[in-house]
Design an enzyme around this catalytic site. Structure first.
Site, PDB file in Angstrom:
ATOM      1  N   ASP A  46      -3.408 -18.341   1.302  1.00  0.00           N
ATOM      2  CA  ASP A  46      -4.423 -19.023   0.478  1.00  0.00           C
ATOM      3  C   ASP A  46      -5.109 -20.114   1.292  1.00  0.00           C
ATOM      4  O   ASP A  46      -6.323 -20.302   1.241  1.00  0.00           O
ATOM      5  CB  ASP A  46      -3.834 -19.556  -0.840  1.00  0.00           C
ATOM      6  CG  ASP A  46      -2.524 -20.300  -0.679  1.00  0.00           C
ATOM      7  OD1 ASP A  46      -1.931 -20.273   0.424  1.00  0.00           O
ATOM      8  OD2 ASP A  46      -2.079 -20.936  -1.660  1.00  0.00           O
ATOM      9  N   LYS A  86       2.650 -15.411   2.845  1.00  0.00           N
ATOM     10  CA  LYS A  86       2.796 -16.124   1.567  1.00  0.00           C
ATOM     11  C   LYS A  86       4.291 -16.386   1.372  1.00  0.00           C
ATOM     12  O   LYS A  86       4.895 -15.994   0.368  1.00  0.00           O
ATOM     13  CB  LYS A  86       2.170 -15.268   0.441  1.00  0.00           C
ATOM     14  CG  LYS A  86       2.106 -15.936  -0.901  1.00  0.00           C
ATOM     15  CD  LYS A  86       1.128 -17.086  -0.986  1.00  0.00           C
ATOM     16  CE  LYS A  86       1.225 -17.795  -2.325  1.00  0.00           C
ATOM     17  NZ  LYS A  86       0.484 -19.080  -2.360  1.00  0.00           N
ATOM     18  N   ASP A 103     -12.357  -8.611   4.546  1.00  0.00           N
ATOM     19  CA  ASP A 103     -13.620  -8.560   3.791  1.00  0.00           C
ATOM     20  C   ASP A 103     -14.218  -9.955   3.652  1.00  0.00           C
ATOM     21  O   ASP A 103     -15.426 -10.146   3.770  1.00  0.00           O
ATOM     22  CB  ASP A 103     -13.399  -7.981   2.386  1.00  0.00           C
ATOM     23  CG  ASP A 103     -13.837  -6.526   2.285  1.00  0.00           C
ATOM     24  OD1 ASP A 103     -13.550  -5.760   3.224  1.00  0.00           O
ATOM     25  OD2 ASP A 103     -14.460  -6.160   1.265  1.00  0.00           O
ATOM     26  N   TYR A 141       0.828  -1.211   0.000  1.00  0.00           N
ATOM     27  CA  TYR A 141       0.000   0.000   0.000  1.00  0.00           C
ATOM     28  C   TYR A 141       0.863   1.261   0.000  1.00  0.00           C
ATOM     29  O   TYR A 141       0.476   2.279  -0.548  1.00  0.00           O
ATOM     30  CB  TYR A 141      -0.896   0.047   1.252  1.00  0.00           C
ATOM     31  CG  TYR A 141      -2.228  -0.636   1.108  1.00  0.00           C
ATOM     32  CD1 TYR A 141      -2.303  -1.960   0.685  1.00  0.00           C
ATOM     33  CD2 TYR A 141      -3.406   0.029   1.406  1.00  0.00           C
ATOM     34  CE1 TYR A 141      -3.524  -2.593   0.574  1.00  0.00           C
ATOM     35  CE2 TYR A 141      -4.629  -0.591   1.290  1.00  0.00           C
ATOM     36  CZ  TYR A 141      -4.689  -1.894   0.878  1.00  0.00           C
ATOM     37  OH  TYR A 141      -5.904  -2.508   0.772  1.00  0.00           O
ATOM     38  N   ASP A 186      -6.327  -6.845   4.161  1.00  0.00           N
ATOM     39  CA  ASP A 186      -7.459  -6.166   3.520  1.00  0.00           C
ATOM     40  C   ASP A 186      -8.410  -7.205   2.928  1.00  0.00           C
ATOM     41  O   ASP A 186      -9.624  -7.150   3.110  1.00  0.00           O
ATOM     42  CB  ASP A 186      -6.947  -5.225   2.423  1.00  0.00           C
ATOM     43  CG  ASP A 186      -8.091  -4.528   1.718  1.00  0.00           C
ATOM     44  OD1 ASP A 186      -9.006  -4.050   2.414  1.00  0.00           O
ATOM     45  OD2 ASP A 186      -8.097  -4.479   0.469  1.00  0.00           O
TER      46      ASP A 186
END
Ligand code: IPM
Ligand code: MN
Length: 366
Positions: free
Chosen positions: A226, A194, A255, A145, A251
């Protein structure tokens, strides 16, 4: 306690859900004898049209002078957003600068669905079981970001780059917050990454693995992002505890978690910095339903609870709000986002009616 609170209503459903949050804040203020001074200031897409900036100078000053900032969602309908130059759009021009200004590195997003409310979830009740109680802690001021961005030339070989960087200190401080939280709750910590592909994730895992040594009492497990996304749907209760995530992965999974518990309307959020913090609803401004008095104010009201707990160190006041919120749901009241006709005993109510019921519960409890 006497405090000054900056209120950034934002766009879309922002003013409506902030109104309910302020109502609940007032009820707690009266019951516990606090005194809050509220300072409203423009922030978001409408602020750009009215003031020429989505985060105007006077709003910065109001925030600088406040003890805590309460922020509504930002963003208008696509057609209006397209009229805003990219650097003045509220994500880039307001939210990221707000995070950066106060260095709000630790983002708390509780994911809570008691077993009794399993029907809110699109997932079968037997999978929800006793309920979901995950605290997602997302790093909020580092990673991709905030890395350098390049948009390649418009002609020839076109390309774009987003750099992702994490320093040891950036990882350490948020990991320390997450481990302390796991100690407080006597629960496990899931470190999400990851590391099978990304250098930043390998480093993230290395630093967090290292810190975990200092917390032998906290059950510690690493999970690839994942796989975590899969588990969150397949067996969410397995992740009950604290989940630590870097910015971008956090993020996405926060959600997804909103989807798992039935609505993004159930996702409050607190963004904690070393000196100043803000609380917000984790969802968007839903311009399509703005002004209709049907938005779910839970995320915004829950954010007030997070403020009491995380920013003002008043856990009893926070608990008072959580109890009231869940009591309203347990009586069968829902806002439209949670209404399902399979549960005919559900009563769909408006934004304002929801806020009123929460206030009634707070007043009624002795
Ligand atoms: C969130 C939002 C923001 C983010 C956007 C609006 C910049 O999606 O708070 O989760 O991506 O962090
Ligand atoms: Mn998001």
């Amino acid at each position: 306690m006497e405090k000054t609170l900056a209120i950034l209503e934002g766009d879309g459903i922002g003013p409506e859900i902030i109104r309910e949050a302020v109502k609940v804040l007032g009820a707690v203020e009266r019951k516990y004898g606090h005194r809050f001074t509220l300072q409203y200031a423009p922030f978001g897409a409408q602020a750009y049209f009215d003031e020429g900036s989505p985060f105007p100078e006077k709003t910065r000053e109001t925030c600088d002078n406040a003890d805590v900032i309460i922020k509504g969602p930002v963003g208008l309908a696509l057609e209006e957003m397209n009229r805003i130059p990219p650097e003045h759009r509220p994500e880039i021009g307001a939210i990221l600068p707000l995070r950066k200004r106060y260095d709000t590195f630790a983002n708390f997003r509780p994911v809570r669905l008691p077993g009794k409310l399993a029907h809110f979830s699109p997932i079968r009740p037997e999978i929800i079981g006793e309920g979901i109680d995950i605290l997602m802690i997302r790093e909020l001021v580092g990673g991709i970001y905030f890395g350098a961005k390049i948009e390649g030339p418009a002609t020839g070989m076109r390309y774009a780059t987003d750099e992702c960087t994490y320093s040891q200190e950036q990882i350490r401080r948020v990991a320390a917050v997450a481990f302390e939280e796991a100690v407080k709750r006597s629960c496990g910590l899931f470190n999400i990454h990851k590391a099978n592909v990304l250098a930043t994730s390998r480093f993230w895992k290395e630093v967090v693995d290292d810190i975990s040594q200092a917390y032998p009492q906290v059950p510690y497990q690493s999970l690839l992002v994942d796989n975590a996304a899969y588990q969150l749907v397949r067996n969410p209760a397995r992740l009950n505890g604290v989940m630590l995530l870097e910015n971008m992965q956090g993020d996405i999974l926060t959600d997804q978690a909103g989807g798992v518990i039935g609505s993004l309307g159930l996702m409050p959020s607190a963004c904690i910095g070393p000196k100043k913090s803000y609380v917000e609803a984790a969802h968007g401004s839903a311009p399509d339903i703005a002004g209709k008095n049907i938005a779910n104010p839970y995320s915004m009201i829950g954010s007030i609870a997070l403020m009491f707990d995380r920013c003002l160190n008043l856990p009893d006041e926070a608990e008072e709000i959580w109890l009231a919120l869940f009591a309203v749901f347990e009586q069968g009241y829902v806002t439209q986002d949670l209404a399902q006709d399979v549960h005919a005993r559900q009563k769909t109510i408006s934004t304002t009616a929801f806020g009123d019921l929460v206030v009634e519960h707070i007043q009624a409890r002795s």
